[in-house]
Design a protein around this motif. Structure first.
Motif, PDB file in Angstrom:
ATOM      1  N   HIS A  14       0.903  -1.292  -0.005  1.00  0.00           N
ATOM      2  CA  HIS A  14      -0.088   0.005  -0.091  1.00  0.00           C
ATOM      3  C   HIS A  14       0.780   1.257  -0.044  1.00  0.00           C
ATOM      4  CE1 HIS A  14      -3.711  -2.277   0.500  1.00  0.00           C
ATOM      5  NE2 HIS A  14      -3.100  -2.996   1.579  1.00  0.00           N
ATOM      6  N   MET A 352      -7.442   4.158   8.450  1.00  0.00           N
ATOM      7  CA  MET A 352      -7.722   2.992   7.767  1.00  0.00           C
ATOM      8  C   MET A 352      -9.168   2.718   7.680  1.00  0.00           C
ATOM      9  SD  MET A 352      -5.187   0.130   9.365  1.00  0.00           S
ATOM     10  CE  MET A 352      -5.230  -0.903   7.936  1.00  0.00           C
ATOM     11  N   GLU A 356      -9.737  -2.020   4.848  1.00  0.00           N
ATOM     12  CA  GLU A 356      -8.327  -2.005   4.879  1.00  0.00           C
ATOM     13  C   GLU A 356      -7.807  -2.822   6.250  1.00  0.00           C
ATOM     14  OE1 GLU A 356      -6.216   1.858   2.735  1.00  0.00           O
ATOM     15  OE2 GLU A 356      -7.501   2.140   4.453  1.00  0.00           O
TER      16      GLU A 356
END
Length: 451
Positions: A14, A352, A356
């Motif tokens: 990510h 997040m 996620e």
């Protein structure tokens, strides 16, 4: 020759959210900074300013008492409070609150240093101490203590440029944008501990940083740039030592016991700024990222900037976050109040989404698959450690070497039952330390009674 470390995992990186975004100054400076008197391993600092005092950037505002690092003003302006404020580590901490005058007036003590080549190793360490530099990879250990403890005991200095934690790219951008400071800091730190060489370990998912630093070193050959196979937790100091040297730090021992000293690349750049420019540690690069954030970015922010202000500058939340963390998803600590300030060790604010976070399923029963054992880089047995923790068998948990757990989260990540393994080990460590403290107090009381 590069080696391998045991265990580890390969979480999704990510990093694409911010790895190509240059570190930018804040578009809008904070109106106030809240600077905690504890941003390091050791005792909190004692404030040396009072309400109403005018301060300048780099002025000493907190002095140490024992193990620790001094603290300096990160903006110029007026001290409006010296009082306990909410702290990122949880609870309240004595803090100095400065109302920003937006002038960034530097303290007169900040002067470019002449004849740096003539400095001795001891003088470099003293400069590092006075600059308040701590480990900037997240640990927060006072750098001058680490360097002074390495003098005459180590033959290898390793700088951690692995940045193995998902999402975080602040060190990557630092190596690209201030590679000269990283290399310069590596040379100064090597001199401080009595060495002529240093090694910088960088994961292979940062090829541009590897090539850039190699170009800067050129033919000098005194700083070795090592590309490391990407694997988490490569940036943990014991794993980095094993990867770069093949040496294994024994249980309960420190890197110096295998003649190694490990520091972060951001720490090296801070050392360069302190020695060359006379600048104490008052700001740092921070990655603002995560799927819940509108505009992920890398910024250079003054220490003490409220997390809420950073999130605002990143466009705010585009969706309600599942969680906000100091640091990455593997080792990051949850933020329960967005008014908490960023600190010297804050390299990332991660926002997040539920998708996620991906650990919303309730914990199931351990199926004894052994994946946590295979993933643990410290050769521990997480399933048995947790079983004994649940039964509060502290002596058994200690015998299983829970104190050697580096809390990297590899076991949590790999566990198919989604068990909160690391969280239970933190509980166990706390209980074991509490029992040890009580036993020590009882012994001392008994000895005092005999006397």
């Amino acid at each position: 020759m590069l080696h391998q470390f045991f265990g580890g995992v390969h979480p999704a990186e990510h990093k694409d959210l911010t790895e190509h975004k240059a570190t930018a100054p804040l578009a809008e400076a904070p109106a106030q900074v809240v600077i905690p008197m504890s941003m390091h391993v050791g005792a909190p600092c004692k404030p040396v300013v009072a309400v109403g005092d005018e301060v300048k950037v780099g002025q000493l505002i907190g002095e140490t008492a024992g193990l620790g690092a001094p603290i300096h003003a990160s903006v110029s302006g007026k001290v409006v409070a010296v009082e306990p404020r909410i702290h990122g580590g949880g609870g309240m901490m004595m803090s100095v609150v400065i109302e920003n005058d937006f002038q960034d007036t530097p303290d007169p003590s900040i002067q470019r240093r002449a004849n740096v080549e003539a400095l001795t190793g001891a003088e470099i360490i003293e400069i590092v101490k006075n600059a308040g530099i701590t480990g900037m990879g997240g640990a927060g250990f006072p750098t001058h203590v680490k360097l002074s403890g390495a003098v005459g005991k180590v033959d290898t200095l390793i700088l951690n440029g692995a940045e193995c934690e998902p999402y975080i790219t602040s060190d990557h951008r630092l190596m690209l944008e201030r590679g000269d400071a990283v290399i310069g800091g590596a040379r100064l730190m090597a001199k401080a501990v009595g060495l002529k060489e240093a090694t910088i370990g960088i994961e292979l998912n940062k090829p541009d940083a590897i090539e850039h630093l190699k170009t800067l070193v050129g033919s000098a050959g005194d700083v070795h740039i090592e590309g490391l196979k990407t694997r988490y937790p490569q940036g943990a100091e014991k794993q980095l030592i094993q990867m770069c040297t093949g040496r294994q730090v024994p249980p309960g021992k420190l890197p110096a016991d295998v003649k190694c000293c490990v520091c972060n690349v951001a720490t090296a750049a801070a050392v360069y700024d302190a020695v060359m420019e006379g600048k104490p540690l008052t700001q740092r690069g921070v990655t603002l990222t995560g799927g819940a954030l509108a505009e992920p970015m890398n910024v250079m922010a003054p220490v003490g900037t409220p997390v809420s202000h950073l999130i605002k500058l990143a466009g705010g939340f585009k969706t309600d976050p599942d969680r906000v963390l100091y640091g990455g998803p593997m080792m990051g600590n949850p933020i329960f109040n967005l008014d908490v300030p960023m600190m010297k060790s804050t390299n990332c604010i991660l926002c997040m989404t539920t998708e996620e976070a991906a650990d919303q399923d309730p914990a199931q029963t351990c199926i004894r698959c052994g994946k946590c054992v295979e993933a643990c880089p410290m050769h521990l047995t997480p399933l048995f450690m947790r079983m004994n923790t649940n039964k509060r068998r502290w002596s058994e948990v200690e015998a299983l070497r829970v104190m050697d757990c580096i809390e990297c989260g590899s076991c949590n990540y790999i566990c198919p039952a989604r068990l909160p393994l690391v969280q239970s080990f933190r509980t166990a460590k706390f209980e074991i330390r509490e029992l040890a403290a009580k036993e020590k107090a009882a012994r001392e009381a008994k000895e005092a009674a005999k006397a």
